[in-house]
Scaffold this active site. Sequence first.
Site, short mmCIF file in Angstrom:
data_model
loop_
_atom_site.label_atom_id
_atom_site.label_comp_id
_atom_site.label_asym_id
_atom_site.label_seq_id
_atom_site.Cartn_x
_atom_site.Cartn_y
_atom_site.Cartn_z
N ASP A 95 0.99 -1.08 -0.12
CA ASP A 95 0.06 0.14 -0.04
C ASP A 95 0.89 1.31 0.10
OD1 ASP A 95 1.06 -0.07 2.53
OD2 ASP A 95 -0.57 -0.51 3.58
N GLU A 117 0.03 -9.00 -1.11
CA GLU A 117 -0.90 -8.45 -0.21
C GLU A 117 -2.14 -7.64 -0.77
OE1 GLU A 117 0.29 -5.28 3.04
OE2 GLU A 117 1.34 -7.12 3.87
N GLU A 131 -2.48 5.09 2.65
CA GLU A 131 -2.43 3.80 2.15
C GLU A 131 -3.79 2.99 1.74
OE1 GLU A 131 -0.98 5.05 5.10
OE2 GLU A 131 1.18 4.75 4.72
N HIS A 213 5.26 5.54 12.70
CA HIS A 213 5.51 6.47 11.63
C HIS A 213 4.28 6.81 10.84
CE1 HIS A 213 4.50 3.22 8.57
NE2 HIS A 213 5.05 2.49 9.44
N ARG A 215 1.36 8.55 9.09
CA ARG A 215 0.97 9.98 8.67
C ARG A 215 -0.17 10.43 9.63
NH1 ARG A 215 4.43 9.18 4.65
NH2 ARG A 215 5.13 11.10 3.44
N HIS A 245 11.85 6.12 13.50
CA HIS A 245 11.83 6.15 12.18
C HIS A 245 12.37 7.54 11.44
CE1 HIS A 245 9.60 6.23 8.00
NE2 HIS A 245 9.37 4.88 8.21
C1 UD1 Z 1 6.54 5.01 4.08
C2 UD1 Z 1 5.00 4.72 3.51
C3 UD1 Z 1 4.41 3.81 4.46
C4 UD1 Z 1 5.15 2.75 5.00
C5 UD1 Z 1 6.50 3.36 5.56
C6 UD1 Z 1 7.11 2.31 6.18
C7 UD1 Z 1 3.76 5.79 1.72
C8 UD1 Z 1 3.16 7.26 1.45
N1 UD1 Z 1 4.34 5.90 2.99
O1 UD1 Z 1 6.12 6.06 4.99
O2 UD1 Z 1 2.95 3.38 3.59
O3 UD1 Z 1 4.33 2.14 6.05
O4 UD1 Z 1 6.97 3.94 4.43
O5 UD1 Z 1 8.35 2.60 6.76
O6 UD1 Z 1 4.53 5.20 0.60
N2 UD1 Z 1 13.66 8.84 5.17
C9 UD1 Z 1 15.12 8.90 5.30
N3 UD1 Z 1 15.50 7.59 5.00
C10 UD1 Z 1 15.05 6.34 4.69
C11 UD1 Z 1 13.44 6.66 4.95
C12 UD1 Z 1 12.81 7.94 5.12
O7 UD1 Z 1 15.66 9.91 5.38
O8 UD1 Z 1 15.42 5.53 4.58
C13 UD1 Z 1 12.82 10.11 5.46
C14 UD1 Z 1 12.99 11.08 4.08
O9 UD1 Z 1 13.11 12.42 4.68
C15 UD1 Z 1 11.50 10.88 3.52
C16 UD1 Z 1 10.69 10.69 4.57
O10 UD1 Z 1 11.47 9.97 5.59
O11 UD1 Z 1 11.34 12.08 2.67
C17 UD1 Z 1 9.15 10.03 4.36
O12 UD1 Z 1 9.73 8.75 3.52
P1 UD1 Z 1 8.22 8.35 2.94
O13 UD1 Z 1 8.63 7.14 2.20
O14 UD1 Z 1 7.66 9.28 2.16
O15 UD1 Z 1 6.92 8.07 4.25
P2 UD1 Z 1 7.38 7.10 5.18
O16 UD1 Z 1 6.70 7.70 6.46
O17 UD1 Z 1 8.44 6.63 5.59
N1 UDP Z 2 11.45 -3.30 11.39
C1 UDP Z 2 12.77 -3.15 11.29
N2 UDP Z 2 13.54 -2.33 11.93
C2 UDP Z 2 12.92 -1.26 12.53
C3 UDP Z 2 11.52 -1.33 12.83
C4 UDP Z 2 10.65 -2.16 12.14
O1 UDP Z 2 13.22 -4.05 10.62
O2 UDP Z 2 13.51 -0.46 13.38
C5 UDP Z 2 10.50 -4.16 10.70
C6 UDP Z 2 9.44 -4.77 11.25
O3 UDP Z 2 9.75 -6.07 11.85
C7 UDP Z 2 8.20 -4.97 10.17
C8 UDP Z 2 8.68 -3.65 9.23
O4 UDP Z 2 10.02 -3.56 9.70
O5 UDP Z 2 8.75 -6.28 9.49
C9 UDP Z 2 7.75 -2.61 9.41
O6 UDP Z 2 8.05 -1.61 8.82
P1 UDP Z 2 7.20 -0.25 8.95
O7 UDP Z 2 6.70 -0.30 10.37
O8 UDP Z 2 8.29 0.73 8.69
O9 UDP Z 2 6.16 -0.26 7.93
P2 UDP Z 2 4.69 -0.84 8.00
O10 UDP Z 2 4.74 -2.11 8.20
O11 UDP Z 2 4.00 0.08 8.86
O12 UDP Z 2 4.22 -0.51 6.50
#
Ligand code: UD1
Ligand code: UDP
Length: 368
Positions: A95, A117, A131, A213, A215, A245
């Site tokens: 998602d 999924e 999502e 994390h 939104r 995160h």
């Molecule tokens: C995203 C997904 C969410 C998922 C989550 C898992 C979307 C809209 N959101 O949210 O569904 O549950 O990932 O973790 O697809 N950033 C870093 N380094 C990283 C990752 C993120 O610096 O490795 C920072 C950056 O500033 C980036 C921000 O986080 O712009 C947001 O990342 P983004 O992927 O847009 O949203 P998440 O909150 O990570």
């Molecule tokens: N996870 C990880 N390291 C962390 C936190 C979570 O490997 O520091 C794993 C967790 O076990 C799960 C996945 O990351 O498998 C979940 O990721 P996240 O919560 O970012 O995204 P979501 O599942 O909510 O989309």
Amino acid sequence: MKVAVIFGTRPEAIKMAPVVRALKAAPQIETLVWSTGQHRQMLDQVMDLFQIKADRDLGVMQPDQTLNGLFARVLDRMDQVFAEERPDRVLVHGDTTTAAAAATAAFHRGIPVGHVEAGLRSGHMDKPWPEEFNRRCVDLVADHLYAPTTWARDNLLRENLGPRRIVITGNTVVDALLHVKGRIENEPDLAASLAARFPQIDPSRRLVLVTGHRRENFGAGFLNICQALAEISELPDVQVLYPVHLNPNVQRPVMELLSGKDNISLIEPVDYLGFVYLMGRSALILTDSGGVQEEAPSLGKPVLVMRDVTERPEAVEAGVVKLVGAKAENIVWSVREALEGPSRAAIANPYGDGTAAERIVQEISSAL
Ligand code: UD1
Ligand code: UDP
């Protein structure tokens, strides 16, 4: 048959790693791995652990990216890749914006899409946001729908997606979890090195492991969560460990409100091996993560989810996951209750038995 596996974030990579492995073992299939790079550090941790190398990396991540900017970059760059290489099928996961934009780009190019999924629904377009939109968008354009459970399959049938190919496969996160958990249990040197990686854990205290994390929790939600964590850290014999995160909307309030507090350790996101170890070490997990809800039944730990609704009701029904919302008072009360309650045992995981990736590859191979 040329199959492109597309992902971009940490959870997608964890859940697609077993699929990549199973596809690569199928001799008739040429497997391409395409990363959008929606995440960077958090994605690279997973790729390193599962030794997956991307054939293409679109490098779309920008600091504090907007949903529209991200969607547009993935759509545009993926379209260029599709123009150069024409896979027979693409697989996207779950998602995220990566999944929705890549599926849309494939749909526009007439390339068949498989959705790993498929069929999860919260029934609320704003929870989780965005999502719920993303997963509906992918299901709408996908030709092959890999539903993890019968409940997810029934959601697809209710939306009249029955004429597409729907297969119940289980969730691939269970494949990934059982693989990593098995390694930790069977390799004593590995378990010892993991223990040494987390010297901040005090064995005399009960470990509360936290992730967050979503939104829809940005702003007031995270202020409440931080207030709750500060109170939880003052409970007797409790220690909070929180891999924060990297989203700046999470980093800012958490670092500002919780840095330097006694019994709270804020650490960088942990690679999956380390995180599975930490889940095993914890007394309780407090999270808003989707994947952790699916891992919960295999862990034998109480998992409290800081959300009001879930698209993954099976673990709630099994009594393993409890939805506690994002109000400080409710979180603290529920943590106290869970810590005082009886210890739990792992149960048969309603999301899968560790063979989901094989079932997906069987369905793909059946088209050959
Ligand atoms: C995203 C997904 C969410 C998922 C989550 C898992 C979307 C809209 N959101 O949210 O569904 O549950 O990932 O973790 O697809 N950033 C870093 N380094 C990283 C990752 C993120 O610096 O490795 C920072 C950056 O500033 C980036 C921000 O986080 O712009 C947001 O990342 P983004 O992927 O847009 O949203 P998440 O909150 O990570
Ligand atoms: N996870 C990880 N390291 C962390 C936190 C979570 O490997 O520091 C794993 C967790 O076990 C799960 C996945 O990351 O498998 C979940 O990721 P996240 O919560 O970012 O995204 P979501 O599942 O909510 O989309």
